[in-house]
Design an enzyme around this catalytic site. Structure first.
Site, mmCIF file in Angstrom:
data_model
loop_
_atom_site.group_PDB
_atom_site.id
_atom_site.type_symbol
_atom_site.label_atom_id
_atom_site.label_comp_id
_atom_site.label_asym_id
_atom_site.label_seq_id
_atom_site.Cartn_x
_atom_site.Cartn_y
_atom_site.Cartn_z
ATOM 1 N N ARG A 181 0.855 -1.179 0.000
ATOM 2 C CA ARG A 181 0.000 0.000 0.000
ATOM 3 C C ARG A 181 0.894 1.233 0.000
ATOM 4 N NH1 ARG A 181 -3.418 -2.911 -1.389
ATOM 5 N NH2 ARG A 181 -5.556 -3.200 -0.571
ATOM 6 N N GLU B 286 -2.822 8.510 -3.798
ATOM 7 C CA GLU B 286 -3.273 7.657 -4.893
ATOM 8 C C GLU B 286 -4.727 7.986 -5.233
ATOM 9 O OE1 GLU B 286 -4.064 2.952 -5.235
ATOM 10 O OE2 GLU B 286 -1.995 3.452 -4.663
ATOM 11 N N HIS C 166 -1.851 0.756 -9.624
ATOM 12 C CA HIS C 166 -2.483 -0.154 -8.655
ATOM 13 C C HIS C 166 -3.263 -1.256 -9.377
ATOM 14 C CE1 HIS C 166 -4.186 -0.367 -4.288
ATOM 15 N NE2 HIS C 166 -3.922 -1.566 -4.782
#
Length: 308
Positions: free
Chosen positions: A224, A252, A271
């Site tokens: 993450r 993000e 991602h």
């Protein structure tokens, strides 16, 4: 009882539905298929963000939240006490491990450079070669859960020296603990991050962590974004001393103009580690198995405890 799922295809992928169970499609928390009363088992959208969490409080009969994602960080500590939170452990093992291997190989073998050269119609052999290689590298995998094990299995044939790190050491398995990182980082050519985002791992990769990495090392983040302190990473990358392959960032999505976009020693993907065609079949297979266990009164798997 009712079950809400986010994808119409899930109606088929769940498998056998127990008697007395009605499955309805709730694509988003704003699109409710019926009265929330009676919903006891909820599968939120994949990669649902914090905005989806309050929906749980609107389901008065909810007992289980089954995630399709491996990470549960936006849900931990935000559900009523009587609601069990289960993650998608196992669903993303193969896809995320594939991304780690692909990103590592792509960066070491200069594929981003070749892709840019292709866009310019440039035969770049003399400018780039010889490239680096994965064979012979010392790879440190930080995160020894199911995705870490899958990554280890896929890296092993590449003639690398693998070292695994978990939250706490498991000497019988040859797994080191996080406390061992200061001694391990200077020896690693590639450092792979696969830890969940918890209070303990938030900002784990700070200036000290990065400074301990050896010159020329590659940081691969498939965990993450907030596991890494972005400012510290940018400061280290700007020097050119290390490089990075990142599937996740903080913030993000990465905003336009962020320095990570333009650094030549960074490979970025948006991602996508778990976003593969096999996601929904695997995810709903797990959700279906969990649903049948729940109806039968059997223990569920993948319950999130202490953020894991």
């Amino acid at each position: 009882m009712k079950v809400w799922i986010p994808h119409p295809v899930g109606l088929e992928l769940l498998g056998e539905i127990p008697a007395g169970v009605t499955v309805e499609v709730a694509p988003t928390p704003e699109q409710l298929p019926s009265d929330p009363a009676g919903v006891r088992f909820w599968v939120p959208p994949f990669l649902a963000q914090a905005a989806a969490v309050p929906m749980a409080a609107k389901l008065p009969d909810l007992r289980v939240v089954q995630l399709l994602s491996a990470g549960a960080d936006v849900w931990v500590g935000r559900l009523p006490e009587h609601v069990m939170l289960c993650d998608g452990r196992g669903v993303h093992d193969s896809s995320t491990a594939e991304w780690v291997v692909a990103a590592t190989l792509a960066y070491l073998r200069s594929f981003p450079v070749f892709a840019l050269a292709q866009s310019r119609h440039e035969w770049s052999y003399d400018r780039v070669n010889p490239t680096d290689e994965l064979a012979g590298k010392r790879v440190l995998v930080v995160g020894a859960g199911s995705i870490g094990a899958a990554t280890r299995a896929r890296l092993a044939p590449f003639e690398v020296e693998l070292t695994m790190v978990a939250r706490t050491a498991r000497p019988a398995e040859g797994v080191y603990g996080v406390d061992d990182l200061p001694a391990l980082l200077p020896e690693a050519d590639v450092v792979v991050l696969l830890v969940p985002l918890t209070d303990a791992t938030r900002g784990l990769v700070d200036a000290g962590f990065l400074a301990a990495m050896r010159d020329g090392a590659l940081l691969v983040n498939a965990a993450r974004g907030p596991v890494v302190q972005t400012d510290a990473l940018v400061a280290e990358l700007v020097t050119g001393r290390i490089s990075a392959a990142l599937d996740v960032t903080e913030p993000e999505p990465l905003p336009a103009g962020h320095p990570l976009w333009d650094l030549p020693n960074v490979l970025l993907t948006p991602h996508v580690g778990g976003s593969v065609r096999g996601l929904l079949p695997r995810g709903y297979r797990l959700a279906g198995e969990q649903l049948r266990r729940f109806v039968a009164g059997e223990p569920l798997v993948n319950e999130v405890v202490d953020g894991y």
